[in-house]
Design a protein around this motif. Structure first.
Motif, PDB file in Angstrom:
ATOM      1  N   THR A  15      17.011 -24.120 -31.034  1.00 46.47           N
ATOM      2  CA  THR A  15      17.703 -25.382 -30.835  1.00 46.47           C
ATOM      3  C   THR A  15      19.170 -25.106 -30.579  1.00 46.47           C
ATOM      4  O   THR A  15      19.679 -24.021 -30.857  1.00 46.47           O
ATOM      5  CB  THR A  15      17.581 -26.283 -32.075  1.00 46.47           C
ATOM      6  OG1 THR A  15      18.125 -25.593 -33.209  1.00 46.47           O
ATOM      7  CG2 THR A  15      16.120 -26.623 -32.358  1.00 46.47           C
ATOM      8  N   GLU A  18      23.306 -29.810 -26.505  1.00 46.85           N
ATOM      9  CA  GLU A  18      22.914 -30.120 -25.146  1.00 46.85           C
ATOM     10  C   GLU A  18      23.940 -29.588 -24.166  1.00 46.85           C
ATOM     11  O   GLU A  18      25.129 -29.515 -24.451  1.00 46.85           O
ATOM     12  CB  GLU A  18      22.771 -31.640 -24.965  1.00 46.85           C
ATOM     13  CG  GLU A  18      21.631 -32.217 -25.770  1.00 46.85           C
ATOM     14  CD  GLU A  18      21.371 -33.671 -25.433  1.00 46.85           C
ATOM     15  OE1 GLU A  18      21.907 -34.134 -24.415  1.00 46.85           O
ATOM     16  OE2 GLU A  18      20.645 -34.324 -26.189  1.00 46.85           O
ATOM     17  N   CYS A  95      14.029 -28.615 -21.273  1.00 47.08           N
ATOM     18  CA  CYS A  95      14.467 -27.458 -22.062  1.00 47.08           C
ATOM     19  C   CYS A  95      15.853 -26.980 -21.611  1.00 47.08           C
ATOM     20  O   CYS A  95      16.686 -26.606 -22.436  1.00 47.08           O
ATOM     21  CB  CYS A  95      13.451 -26.315 -21.928  1.00 47.08           C
ATOM     22  SG  CYS A  95      11.897 -26.594 -22.784  1.00 47.08           S
ATOM     23  N   ARG A  97      18.211 -28.844 -20.235  1.00 49.82           N
ATOM     24  CA  ARG A  97      19.214 -29.835 -20.644  1.00 49.82           C
ATOM     25  C   ARG A  97      19.525 -29.755 -22.125  1.00 49.82           C
ATOM     26  O   ARG A  97      20.661 -29.969 -22.543  1.00 49.82           O
ATOM     27  CB  ARG A  97      18.718 -31.248 -20.299  1.00 49.82           C
ATOM     28  CG  ARG A  97      18.608 -31.520 -18.813  1.00 49.82           C
ATOM     29  CD  ARG A  97      18.097 -32.928 -18.567  1.00 49.82           C
ATOM     30  NE  ARG A  97      17.826 -33.163 -17.151  1.00 49.82           N
ATOM     31  CZ  ARG A  97      17.346 -34.300 -16.671  1.00 49.82           C
ATOM     32  NH1 ARG A  97      17.069 -35.304 -17.488  1.00 49.82           N
ATOM     33  NH2 ARG A  97      17.137 -34.430 -15.362  1.00 49.82           N
ATOM     34  N   HIS A  98      18.519 -29.461 -22.915  1.00 53.69           N
ATOM     35  CA  HIS A  98      18.694 -29.449 -24.372  1.00 53.69           C
ATOM     36  C   HIS A  98      18.825 -28.037 -24.933  1.00 53.69           C
ATOM     37  O   HIS A  98      18.824 -27.870 -26.153  1.00 53.69           O
ATOM     38  CB  HIS A  98      17.529 -30.184 -25.038  1.00 53.69           C
ATOM     39  CG  HIS A  98      17.449 -31.645 -24.700  1.00 53.69           C
ATOM     40  ND1 HIS A  98      18.107 -32.607 -25.416  1.00 53.69           N
ATOM     41  CD2 HIS A  98      16.819 -32.294 -23.686  1.00 53.69           C
ATOM     42  CE1 HIS A  98      17.876 -33.801 -24.883  1.00 53.69           C
ATOM     43  NE2 HIS A  98      17.088 -33.625 -23.832  1.00 53.69           N
ATOM     44  N   ARG A 100      16.791 -25.397 -25.126  1.00 53.70           N
ATOM     45  CA  ARG A 100      15.684 -25.074 -26.024  1.00 53.70           C
ATOM     46  C   ARG A 100      14.756 -24.087 -25.323  1.00 53.70           C
ATOM     47  O   ARG A 100      14.545 -24.153 -24.109  1.00 53.70           O
ATOM     48  CB  ARG A 100      14.886 -26.343 -26.364  1.00 53.70           C
ATOM     49  CG  ARG A 100      15.701 -27.464 -26.984  1.00 53.70           C
ATOM     50  CD  ARG A 100      15.818 -27.304 -28.476  1.00 53.70           C
ATOM     51  NE  ARG A 100      14.556 -27.572 -29.130  1.00 53.70           N
ATOM     52  CZ  ARG A 100      14.142 -28.796 -29.487  1.00 53.70           C
ATOM     53  NH1 ARG A 100      14.893 -29.854 -29.231  1.00 53.70           N
ATOM     54  NH2 ARG A 100      12.989 -28.958 -30.106  1.00 53.70           N
ATOM     55  N   LEU A 111      12.045 -37.332 -25.479  1.00 50.78           N
ATOM     56  CA  LEU A 111      13.349 -37.012 -24.898  1.00 50.78           C
ATOM     57  C   LEU A 111      13.461 -37.522 -23.467  1.00 50.78           C
ATOM     58  O   LEU A 111      14.522 -37.999 -23.046  1.00 50.78           O
ATOM     59  CB  LEU A 111      13.586 -35.500 -24.941  1.00 50.78           C
ATOM     60  CG  LEU A 111      13.736 -34.882 -26.327  1.00 50.78           C
ATOM     61  CD1 LEU A 111      13.817 -33.362 -26.231  1.00 50.78           C
ATOM     62  CD2 LEU A 111      14.966 -35.436 -27.038  1.00 50.78           C
TER      63      LEU A 111
END
Length: 444
Positions: A15, A18, A95, A97-98, A100, A111
């Motif tokens: 994690t 963003e 993934c 964008r965040h 991850r 999301l």
């Protein structure tokens, strides 16, 4: 076993904050203990898509005729494969964008909706639980089908040797072994079940195919023709059940050593699906040519009752499916338990609820199997209900939200494509469920 761990939500993810950093590659940040090679992934793909569903393809072909069946399998398989590609691409974008390494299916949907059109954002949490519920329903639906499948095949063998019992009574006898296997807490302890099941499945399919090609078959003109338009939704539902195992596809892409080789025009996924579609067409057509309109919901039920090899094939495949039950059931259990244990904490109460949940999730599909022990309509129903949503409708919705508001491409082709996908998916769902429920009602 990683496939079942993935489907049950037992995966590691990173994690972070963003970011719109285009250089971030989620594939490089996945935490996979033992990634699979290209060859291993292909084997897992073929193995994960060849099961009870392929044995139902002859019944599906018999309902619509050989010509429409061949074209239908090609179209449905290609369309469903394309939708999975869209799903994988949308998840990859989320993934990035965040930041991850990987995001689970249900969380990806949430999301995507939160970043989508304002009129849909309120439903983000609802869809999160809706996706998980559909996944659980799919796993339990497969368990119901397994109960009926095992009981029907064992019943035929027992009947031949004079041990004639009702189908429902045979299903009743399955409760104890299914419960005991499903009480195994460690997924690793179920590994022998999976290995034995794979070997038995391969052996059983070899025996079944031997019966399909041992005699000359005649191609009659009536076998090429459509029996009735009401049979098409049933065919679509059965084909979806046989072709699509969304969790398996996503698990394979997640665990692959070089995930980029999974997608693409000549990627592993496309090549594997072509092989699978050809196998389903061959099994379906040869089974229909062999047994004609006498074809049953599973090819094994058409094998001769009095021949040892046929009896062995029925018992072997039934036992293989029986051993797969606890693995499918574990996925549903773990998805529910992960959400329940946060509020239960540790202690005797949590352990008691744990065991009650495990037993309940065995009894639920078992009771449904006893209530309506009808294999064909169940296969079509769960294919139409769950896989129309998981493999077609949800990917379309997710993709439309991911590219909102101004990344739909020339003439907003992505949005038009996604709307069409959702419409087709809903048509498959409604028509397939309607016809399957009519057959189930007629059987009760």
């Amino acid at each position: 076993m990683f496939v079942y761990e993935f489907m049950a939500g037992i995966v590691d993810q990173i994690t972070g904050a963003e970011s719109e950093d285009e250089s971030f590659d989620p594939h490089e940040h996945r935490v996979v203990e033992k990634p699979t090679s290209y060859a291993d992934t292909m084997i897992h793909l073929l193995k994960g898509s060849i099961g009870a569903g392929v044995l139902a393809m002859s019944d599906a072909v018999a309902r619509v005729g050989i010509i429409i069946a061949v074209i239908g399998v090609a179209l449905i398989g290609s369309f469903a494969t394309y939708c999975i590609h869209i799903l994988i691409a949308a998840q990859y974008e989320l993934c990035k964008r965040h930041r991850r390494g990987y995001i689970q299916y249900s969380e990806s949907m949430m999301l995507a909706l939160r970043g989508g059109p304002p009129c849909l954002r309120f439903s983000a949490k609802v869809y999160y639980y809706f996706v998980d519920t559909t996944l659980v329903l799919w796993q339990l639906g497969a368990c119901t089908i397994y109960c009926v499948f095992v009981a029907e095949n064992i019943k035929q063998v027992c009947d031949y040797y004079g041990k004639e019992l009702s189908l429902r009574l045979h299903i009743c006898y399955l409760l104890l072994p299914l419960t005991l296997m499903s009480l195994v807490k460690d997924l690793k302890l179920l590994t022998p079940f999976s290995s034995i099941s794979n070997i038995l499945t391969l052996l059983g399919f070899i025996l079944v195919f031997f019966y399909l090609i041992e005699d000359d078959v005649t191609l009659e003109e009536e076998k090429l023709e459509l029996k009735g338009f009401m049979e098409i939704p049933f065919f679509v539902g059965t084909t979806l059940f046989a072709l699509e195992a969304v969790g398996v596809m996503l698990a394979l892409e997640y665990n692959m050593e070089k995930p980029k080789r999974f997608v693409g025009l000549l990627g592993l996924f496309n090549i594997g699906m072509v092989i699978i579609m050809l196998l389903y067409i061959l099994m379906g057509v040869f089974g229909y040519l062999k047994y004609g309109d006498d074809i049953k919901a599973s090819l094994t039920l058409n094998l001769p009752h009095d021949q040892k090899k046929a009896q062995a094939a029925k018992v072997i495949i039934a036992f293989a499916i029986l051993l797969t039950f606890p693995l499918q059931n574990f996925v549903a259990y773990n998805m529910i338990w992960q959400k329940m244990k946060k509020s239960l904490g540790e202690g005797k109460k949590a352990h008691l609820v744990d065991y009650v949940l495990r037993i309940f999730l065995v009894i639920l599909p078992w009771v449904l199997a006893i209530a309506v022990p009808k294999l064909g309509p169940f296969i079509s129903l769960f294919g139409a209900l769950c896989l129309s949503l998981l493999a077609i409708v949800f990917p379309g919705i997710m993709d439309a939200c991911v590219w909102y508001p101004n990344k739909y491409g020339i003439c907003r082709y992505r949005l038009l494509r996604d709307v069409l996908i959702v419409i087709v998916g809903m048509a498959c769902l409604l028509s397939g469920c309607y016809t399957s429920l009519l057959e189930i009602a007629a059987a009760t």
